[in-house]
Design an enzyme around this catalytic site. Structure first.
Site, PDB file in Angstrom:
ATOM      1  N   HIS A  46      27.825  33.555  43.653  1.00 49.27           N
ATOM      2  CA  HIS A  46      26.379  33.328  43.651  1.00 49.27           C
ATOM      3  C   HIS A  46      25.765  33.656  45.011  1.00 49.27           C
ATOM      4  CE1 HIS A  46      22.654  31.782  42.183  1.00 49.27           C
ATOM      5  NE2 HIS A  46      22.536  31.010  43.266  1.00 49.27           N
ATOM      6  N   GLU A  68      29.103  36.458  37.287  1.00 44.73           N
ATOM      7  CA  GLU A  68      28.702  35.057  37.387  1.00 44.73           C
ATOM      8  C   GLU A  68      28.516  34.442  35.990  1.00 44.73           C
ATOM      9  OE1 GLU A  68      25.951  33.640  40.950  1.00 44.73           O
ATOM     10  OE2 GLU A  68      24.850  34.209  39.177  1.00 44.73           O
ATOM     11  N   ASN A 414      57.432  49.499  48.227  1.00 45.86           N
ATOM     12  CA  ASN A 414      58.829  49.924  48.078  1.00 45.86           C
ATOM     13  C   ASN A 414      59.727  48.778  47.642  1.00 45.86           C
ATOM     14  OD1 ASN A 414      59.934  52.745  48.978  1.00 45.86           O
ATOM     15  ND2 ASN A 414      58.006  52.397  50.034  1.00 45.86           N
TER      16      ASN A 414
END
Length: 678
Positions: A46, A68, A414
């Protein structure tokens, strides 16, 4: 509104909020029932939305608004938290990050987000199809009629007001989306309420309204003598009010619905009560630290790193002048001057410590990106990974922080891709199905160590040797004498790390030479330890700072060079008679080790001006397990110097990592000892 002056603050704070959203989403995935976490995510989203709208980045604001809405559905328990829903929210956070990065790079923050918006809207629209059973249904029904939760005190007030013939109203007020001073508008609305009657309860709370912790609407339960229509007209006269909706609050109906709900106890109800209690407890627990954080925040200021760089450059000039003054003081041998210079040296030393500390940044900001990355990779690879992060508070110079992120990403990818086995393979080996990956940082002396540890398959020595021989990185004769560590280091050789190698070697080998080069360019080094089927450890050693370093100044013929102290073991003088020959190289026996000699005058091609005597002056340097003796013509001494870059034009000069200005104004080149020790 002129926003340029706030742009840097906006970008910094947006990054912080996005990082917070990322972290809390990962927490939510582990604890999907914890609504307190949803509340934190919602608040960050918000705030980000409000900041974006104020700054004029409408795309950013709109996407955050869609996200939201979904979070609001979760908060009000209309939307269930599951992997599919979290994936979409994570994707939307990725888009938001890309937009912020675009703005940081001078762009407009515009981005094609149709797909992700459609997905968010789908989640939001599906919520209506999800009907909770049992108590939830009763609660929803109650809330639909009277969308408030009242405590006993409020109910008593409302019952008494009804008995006195007053009007009990629910007033829903909506502010305009572009309202900039929401708290001010709320204050004006409440002023109207106070003149017309008494507010019994507001949702969100008055404190949240004052702190603008709400979207664009709020509602109050209100007792008044006035008629609803009159009240509405008064509020609508306030500017930036979008709409006002009033309805009569029926106390009897509310109490009756509440009784029905209480008569249907169920496990779900108990769970909700416990969850609410936990949420309340968590909120209470979190209040005190937050207050402390706010108090601490008031004592700090946000400074642009460029300004610190300017300060550092000025201080570097001061260090050079300090060296010059010390030299003049020694030459003149004047007591008062010596005292003054010594005092100035002490003060500048303290100043140096303070400035370097100001540039120190927690490595947490690098580590923060990895939980999300590991989550995504583990899903892509169908592996279960338990990521542990230790020592994220460890501090490192900003220049090192900026450079170390990519090598760590490479090593972690990796470890997940080639190190940790698939769940089936781990099961066959009798291991836990979930692989462990540990990321650890700690200080030791003037260095910072970062370790990436996994409990995967480890590195297969013979396969690495065979691949190195086939790639002509080593010969079969050399392979016989290699230790395990030397074999593991082969995977970081540039000739070894080819795309073809990836699938053939069961250990690792994707561009690790780039990782090694980056770390060594930072003045650090990387070591590998591994055990077959038990896992691997990649240990990175980095200097705390790169700006001011301690060096040994030496002369090669008539030229001065600086060798970083961090790579020097000791200095030595040996007679030429003690020099031996091995593999067509001159070597010495140094404490039982055969150490090759490196004649700097030949490598640096310095003009021959001095005659050779019967001894060699040596600086014994180390790179990992390897050592070398640098032959110089004289030792000048230890000194702190400012590392100056050679610039782009000379950046590729062999064995030279930079330059420095000495006290007498001379320029000395700084040797890259890692390039000379082979």
């Amino acid at each position: 509104m002129e926003t340029n002056q706030y742009l840097e603050i906006f970008i910094d704070e947006s990054k912080e909020h996005l990082q917070s959203i990322n972290d809390r989403l990962l927490d939510l995935e582990k604890n999907p029932q914890d609504l307190a976490i949803v509340g934190e995510i919602f608040r960050s989203a918000h705030t980000l939305k409000g900041m974006s709208a104020t700054m004029g980045y409408q795309d950013l604001s709109n996407l955050t608004h869609q996200m939201e809405n979904v979070l609001d559905g979760v908060r009000s328990e209309r939307i269930c938290v599951d992997s599919a829903m979290l994936d979409v929210v994570f994707d939307s956070v990725d888009d938001l990050e890309a937009m912020v990065m675009d703005i940081a790079g001078g762009g407009t923050g515009e981005r094609d987000v149709e797909r992700i918006v459609a997905l968010l809207q789908t989640i939001e629209s599906e919520e209506t199809g999800e009907v909770k059973v049992g108590v939830n249904r009763a609660i929803h029904k109650t809330n639909l009629d009277n969308p408030v939760e009242l405590d006993e005190f409020a109910l008593t007030v409302l019952e008494q007001s009804k008995e006195q013939g007053l009007n009990n109203l629910i007033v829903h007020v909506s502010l305009r989306e572009d309202c900039l001073l929401k708290a001010a508008r709320v204050y004006m609305v409440f002023d109207v309420f106070e003149q017309a009657g008494e507010v019994v309860q507001s949702t969100p709370s008055v404190e949240e309204l004052e702190n603008e912790k709400f979207e664009t609407s709020f509602q109050v339960v209100f007792v008044t003598n006035d008629q609803a229509e009159d009240l509405k007209n008064k509020i609508m006269k306030i500017s930036e009010i979008e709409d006002v909706h009033t309805s009569v609050f029926d106390v009897d109906a509310y109490t009756s619905a509440l009784s029905d709900r209480d008569l249907q106890p169920s496990l779900e109800t108990e769970e909700k009560v416990v969850a609410k209690q936990e949420k309340s407890t968590l909120e209470k627990q979190s209040t005190t630290p937050k207050q402390k954080e706010n108090q601490a925040a008031n004592k700090t200021i946000r400074v642009n790193i460029d300004r610190l760089d300017v300060l550092m450059n000025l201080f570097e000039e001061l260090v050079i002048d300090r060296g010059r003054l010390e030299q003049i003081s020694n030459e003149l041998d004047h007591n008062d001057l010596k005292d003054t210079v010594e005092r100035m040296s002490r003060v500048s030393g303290d100043l140096q410590t303070i400035i370097l500390n100001m540039r120190m940044v927690s490595i947490e900001q690098v580590f923060n990106r990895f939980p999300r990355m590991v989550r995504q990779l583990s899903r892509d690879l169908n592996k279960e990974i338990d990521l542990q992060i230790i020592g994220a508070e460890t501090e490192l110079d900003r220049t090192v922080i900026d450079e170390i992120g990519d090598p760590l990403v490479h090593l972690i990818r990796n470890a997940l891709d080639h190190g940790i086995e698939s769940p089936e393979e781990r099961k066959q080996k009798g291991k836990q199905v979930t692989g462990k990956l540990e990321l650890k940082a700690y200080h030791s002396g003037n260095h910072v160590f970062i370790e990436i540890t996994d409990d995967g398959a480890g590195i297969h020595r013979e396969r690495v040797i065979q691949k190195a021989i086939s790639n002509h990185v080593i010969t079969e004769e050399q392979a016989v004498h290699l230790s395990d560590k030397q074999v593991y280091e082969l995977i970081m050789e540039s000739g070894f790390s080819t795309a073809e190698t990836i699938s053939d070697v069961s250990g690792r080998g994707v561009g690790l030479d780039v990782v090694k080069n980056t770390i060594e360019s930072l003045g650090g080094r990387i070591e590998i330890d591994s055990e077959l089927d038990r896992g691997s450890i990649f240990s990175i050693q980095l200097p705390l700072t790169l700006s001011i370093i301690s060096v040994m100044l030496v002369e090669v013929q008539r030229e001065k060079y600086a060798i970083p102290l961090s790579s020097i073991i000791e200095t030595a003088i040996i007679n030429k008679k003690d020099v031996m020959h091995a593999h067509n190289k001159k070597v010495i026996d140094f404490r039982g080790n055969i150490v090759p000699l490196v004649f700097l005058k030949d490598i640096l091609e310095t003009p021959q001006t001095l005659e050779e005597d019967g001894d060699y002056l040596l600086v014994i340097a180390r790179k990992g397990d390897k050592m070398a003796g640098f032959v110089v013509d004289s030792f000048i001494g230890q000194q702190e110097v400012v590392l100056k870059s050679l610039g782009d034009y000379l950046s590729g000069v062999f064995a030279i990592s930079g330059a420095t200005i000495l006290g007498n104004g001379q320029v000395a080149l700084i040797l890259d000892s890692n390039a000379l020790v082979k």
